[in-house]
Scaffold this active site. Structure first.
Site, mmCIF file in Angstrom:
data_model
loop_
_atom_site.group_PDB
_atom_site.id
_atom_site.type_symbol
_atom_site.label_atom_id
_atom_site.label_comp_id
_atom_site.label_asym_id
_atom_site.label_seq_id
_atom_site.Cartn_x
_atom_site.Cartn_y
_atom_site.Cartn_z
ATOM 1 N N LYS A 78 0.850 -1.200 0.000
ATOM 2 C CA LYS A 78 0.000 0.000 0.000
ATOM 3 C C LYS A 78 0.881 1.244 0.000
ATOM 4 C CE LYS A 78 -3.979 1.937 2.531
ATOM 5 N NZ LYS A 78 -4.870 1.766 3.701
ATOM 6 N N SER A 153 -9.816 1.875 2.820
ATOM 7 C CA SER A 153 -8.900 2.621 1.986
ATOM 8 C C SER A 153 -7.874 1.747 1.247
ATOM 9 C CB SER A 153 -8.141 3.644 2.827
ATOM 10 O OG SER A 153 -7.299 2.984 3.752
ATOM 11 N N SER A 177 -10.021 -0.420 7.046
ATOM 12 C CA SER A 177 -9.401 -0.203 5.733
ATOM 13 C C SER A 177 -8.732 -1.421 5.112
ATOM 14 C CB SER A 177 -8.388 0.944 5.807
ATOM 15 O OG SER A 177 -9.058 2.173 5.719
#
Lengths: 483, 481
Positions: A78, A153, A177
């Site tokens: 990420k 997210s 997330s």
């Protein structure tokens, strides 16, 4: 056979038996990214050259007979996890060209294992959002239906795993997330106990809630990655000085007799009937295997979203203050005074959702409002922790839906922040209470969209949620995304 | 002007003498080339986290003990948020809600109208926090540059209750704090380098008033003298306003050292809202009784203990206080006594000669050209008649000018007493032979010429023996003639 669809442990076997090389495996993923990520948009940065070089190095280690479980395994990271010499943008204009001079601790650990990093995945800007539509660069799509969001997210990581654009990925989870996008993209995501994994090098959103964790094809693969990234870190004062158990140890052990609690508030109004039904069916399956279903209640759940958004936004308002355009990141072309320059840089660099939360957080911490907002949120945090402690007195794990709905359309909800925030109801309490939880697919709706269920464990008991999720996954008729 | 009672409270920032910074492992030393003592943590890079320096915590607790504080066994950190280019994270990690030390008491001595007075000043709290960087304004090129070397140097902030009533009291208090922190070994208290900085909160009230007046805060005073001048000016300024029927405005002011005046920096309306909240990146500090005892045991000998010791060693109170009230002097004294264990003698020479030359500005205590050992040796030489008391002062002057070993200096100057009796008798005989008229005068009963003869002998016998020996030998010789 499509090697990109394999589980990590199957790739391991093939790599060790020399049935494939690390370079072939890496190239297979890079080809697939090339072909499909143009529309899926799960990666912000693809590090093809670095990946190929890493694959060569990994192959050497394999050939020398020194391979570990992750040597040569292609992973995605990420884009809020710092990677030395490689852009780390947090999907924000303000860090568009930010190249960290150091690695996050998790990257040091994974690199030591000899992984192949394929690239950095998209996300909601600064991890604020549940759709990956607030990304300033790549608004990732859902691999099951590209007209829908992948969740967020960590939407880039979950979509990349769901579309087999990496073997597994790292995400971060502040209020759901990892789990919610895993649920939307039909993959498995694990949020570890707060303090299990070092946060050093994870660009902070809400420091008391953030935790790095794996997104993978199944719970077993999650456990393998968690084994590699866990442990006390000198650089993170909140990481726990605890021995790290083998998180795969309970996999395959009989789930007969385990007590599963289902707090009724998680199955109330606001949860889609398809979702509720799928999770309840999973509960029935567990019961058939000899598990005991326990009824219980979490009265404070209705305040959880409010408490979460106050705490997370308050911390975020402070954490994001350092992006002033002075030291690094976007600097405005205009502004004659210091304050004008900072204002302009931040106005241009941050997106609307980030600005909204900075405003909310600053408001909640302001003199005269602190007690009414932040103070009350902290009291609720305490209450929620107590309610979890009470529930865990009578059970081993807790079962809830991961999200109230399946993945929604790319243009839905985005203009209604309150509705978006409410959608986090199923996940935020886990962060507030610092607990570990895993989300795995428990069914599909009539359109074939994946439905996720969450299994929440006691502090430091990731092994039990992995065991429970793995047991379900082994009998579940998985339907991969057709992409 | 009417009579007003000043009400003053101080906030003192002291940099701790730890080797590394408070939240990272960078060097905490003063100075260094710009931006060479910083890392991703103290320069606020994304994703970095603070790690608390346990020595800094220990030093803050030591400061608490030195200032008579209670130590909070459970202490937490908080974030103080504000934008400023010298603060790379845009927040300072500090302690608002549960500071390390609370409820201290510091006795001060000061003079008022020529009268010696004592008073106790209450300490509200001492908390641990991080320093900010430094800005360098380049007016020529119209740019400001940031140096982050100072970012993250550990600071303690000492906050008093509003117990201080005058500039004299404030100065005495800061001097006392400086002394205590130096003895505790936690701060070098160099105001000129900024390792000790002081903010003053001050208001005035009429004796009949029941509530404090509106206060002004004067920021960053960097000398004891400036503290006194700023307070005196501020009392005058506020009194003038009130006398004219105007009001004092709550604001932050800066002291202009050149003009001796305070000037408004920002009003209450412009004051920052720091939006404090608990620092989530640092776990709370927990102490057991054993932890605190261990820290207390590490506290070096404090000034009042040293005073007791000096008095027991026979020093008079005035001298003992002069020595104790300057740690560097006191350390020098203790070092000297280690070489020559005669505290009274060392003290006399130190107060009489060393302090005299310091007061004359000939030498600086911080940069003495000789060692405590050499100093002690000289005092011992004078005490054991290796050099006459008078000549010892000459030897000391040379030591002050050039440094060096007292024995070698005395030898080179021919001042070293050899006690060669043969030589003494020889010289006396020579002197008497050369002055037969004077000898005859003495013999005929004129005692006054003894002084003349004595003088001649002393001159010729410089460095051979003491005047006492010469006198004895001369008397004997004269008797025998």
């Amino acid at each position: 056979m499509d090697i990109t669809a394999l589980k990590i442990r199957d790739m391991r076997t093939m790599l060790d038996k020399k049935e494939i090389s690390a370079a072939e495996l890496t190239d297979a993923y890079l080809d697939r990214i090339d072909k499909t990520d143009g529309s899926l948009e799960s990666y912000i940065t693809v590090t093809a050259d670095e990946a190929k070089a890493a694959a060569v190095k990994a192959q050497q280690v394999i050939d020398d007979g020194n391979a570990g479980v992750l040597t040569g395994i292609p992973l995605a990271i990420k884009d809020n996890i710092c990677t030395d010499g490689i852009k780390t943008t947090c999907a924000s204009r303000i860090l568009e060209n930010f190249v960290p001079p150091y690695n996050a601790t998790v990257m040091e650990k994974l690199n030591a294992e000899g992984i192949v990093m394929l690239g950095k995945t998209s996300m909601d800007e600064f991890a604020m959002g549940g759709s990956t539509q607030t990304s300033a660069f790549k608004k990732t799509k859902n691999p099951y239906d590209q007209n829908r969001v992948p969740g967020g997210s960590s939407g880039g990581s979950a979509a990349a795993v769901g579309a087999s654009l990496c073997a597994a990925a790292l995400g971060s989870d502040t209020g759901g997330s990892i789990r919610q996008p895993a649920s939307f993209c039909g993959v498995t995501g694990l949020k570890p106990t707060y303090g299990r994994v070092s946060r050093y090098g994870l660009v902070a959103f809400a420091s008391s809630l953030d935790q790095i964790g794996p997104v993978a094809k199944d719970a077993h693969d999650c456990a393998i990655i968690l084994n590699a990234i866990s442990g006390y870190d000198y650089h993170d004062g909140t990481s726990a000085k605890l021995d790290v158990p083998d998180f795969t140890a309970k996999i395959g052990q009989d789930i007969k007799g385990i007590k599963i609690a289902m707090p009724k508030e998680f199955y109330a109004e606001g949860i889609d009937s398809d979702v509720r039904e799928a999770v309840e069916n999973a509960a029935k399956w567990y019961e058939q295997q000899g598990a005991v279903i326990v009824e219980c209640s979490m009265p404070s759940l209705k305040y959880a979203v409010a408490a979460y958004y106050l705490i997370a936004s308050a911390e975020a308002s402070s954490n994001l203050s350092r992006y002033d355009g002075i030291k690094y990141g976007h600097r405005s072309e205009t502004g004659d005074s210091y304050s004008d320059l900072v204002c302009n840089s931040r106005s241009e660099g941050f997106g609307d959702e980030v600005k909204r939360r900075i405003l909310l957080g600053n408001y909640a911490l302001s003199s005269g409002y602190y007690d009414a907002y932040y103070g009350k949120a902290m009291a609720l945090k305490q209450k929620i922790r107590e309610e979890y402690a009470e529930i865990f007195k009578g059970c081993d794990v807790i079962l809830t839906p991961t999200a109230p709905t399946v993945a929604y359309g790319v243009n839905e909800n985005i203009s209604d922040p309150a509705k978006m925030y409410q959608a986090d109801i199923c996940t935020v309490t886990v962060n507030i209470a610092s607990l570990p939880a895993i989300s795995t697919t428990c069914g599909y709706d009539k359109d074939g969209m994946p439905i996720g269920m969450s299994i929440i464990g006691k502090h430091w008991d990731e092994a039990s949620v992995i065991q429970a999720a793995d047991a379900y996954e082994k009998q579940f008729a998985y339907q991969p995304a057709k992409i | 002007m009417s009579a007003y009672i000043p009400v003053i409270g101080l906030e003192i920032h002291a940099e701790l003498l730890t080797k590394s910074k408070v939240f990272c492992t960078c060097s905490a030393e003063f100075g260094g080339d710009k931006n060479t003592r910083c890392c991703p943590v103290c320069s606020g890079m994304p994703g970095t986290l603070p790690i608390i320096n346990q020595t800094a915590v220990e030093y803050a607790v030591k400061a608490g003990f030195a200032l008579g504080c209670d130590i909070n066994k459970f202490s937490t950190f908080d974030r103080k948020n504000y934008f400023y280019p010298d603060l790379p994270k845009a927040y300072q990690i500090s302690q608002l809600y549960l500071p390390l030390c609370i409820n201290g008491l510091v006795p001060i001595e000061f003079e008022e109208n020529g009268e010696k007075k004592t008073k106790n000043i209450r300490i509200n709290r001492i908390h641990l926090e991080e320093d900010a960087g430094k800005l360098i304004h380049d007016d020529l090129n119209g740019v400001s540059l940031a140096d982050y070397n100072r970012c993250g140097i550990p600071l303690i902030e000492i906050v008093t209750e509003p117990d201080i009533g005058s500039a004299e009291e404030a100065k005495a208090f800061v001097e006392k704090i400086s002394l205590l922190l130096q003895y505790a070994g936690v701060c070098d208290c160099k105001m000129e380098q900024g390792s000790l900085r002081c903010d003053v909160n001050i208001s005035i009230m009429k004796p009949t008033d029941t509530e404090f007046g509106t206060r002004a805060e004067i920021k960053n005073l960097n000398s004891i003298k400036a503290i006194g001048r700023a307070i005196d000016f501020e009392i005058y300024r506020q009194a003038k306003l009130l006398d004219m029927g105007k009001r004092v405005v709550q604001e932050t002011r800066r002291f202009d050292d050149n003009r001796g005046e305070t000037k408004s920096m920002r009003s209450k309306e412009d004051a920052h809202d720091y939006r404090y909240f608990p620092e989530p990146d640092i776990l709370q500090v927990n102490f057991t009784d054993e932890d605190l005892d261990a820290i207390r045991e590490k506290l070096p000998e404090m000034p009042y203990k040293r005073l007791e010791r000096y008095l027991a060693d026979g020093l008079n109170e005035t001298d003992a206080k002069i020595i104790v009230n300057k740690k560097i002097l006191s350390d020098f004294f203790d070092e000297a006594v280690k070489t020559y264990s005669n505290p009274k003698s060392i003290c006399n020479f130190l107060i009489g000669e060393l302090m005299r030359r310091i007061n004359l500005g000939e030498i600086e205590l911080e940069k003495l050209p000789f060692s405590a050992e050499g100093f002690a040796k000289l005092v011992e030489m004078a005490d054991t008649d290796k050099v006459s008391k008078n000549d010892a002062k000459d030897v000391f002057r040379t030591m002050c000018e050039k440094g060096g070993d007292p024995e070698e200096i005395a030898k080179a100057a021919g001042l070293l007493i050899t006690n060669d009796t043969g030589k003494v008798l020889e010289v006396i005989e020579e002197v008497l032979a050369a002055n037969d008229k004077a000898v005859a005068q003495f013999k005929s009963g004129d005692q006054k010429v003894f002084g003349f003869l004595m003088g001649q002998c002393t001159k010729a016998l410089k460095g051979v023996c003491t005047p006492k020996v010469i006198k004895e030998e001369l008397e004997n010789k004269l008797k025998s003639i």
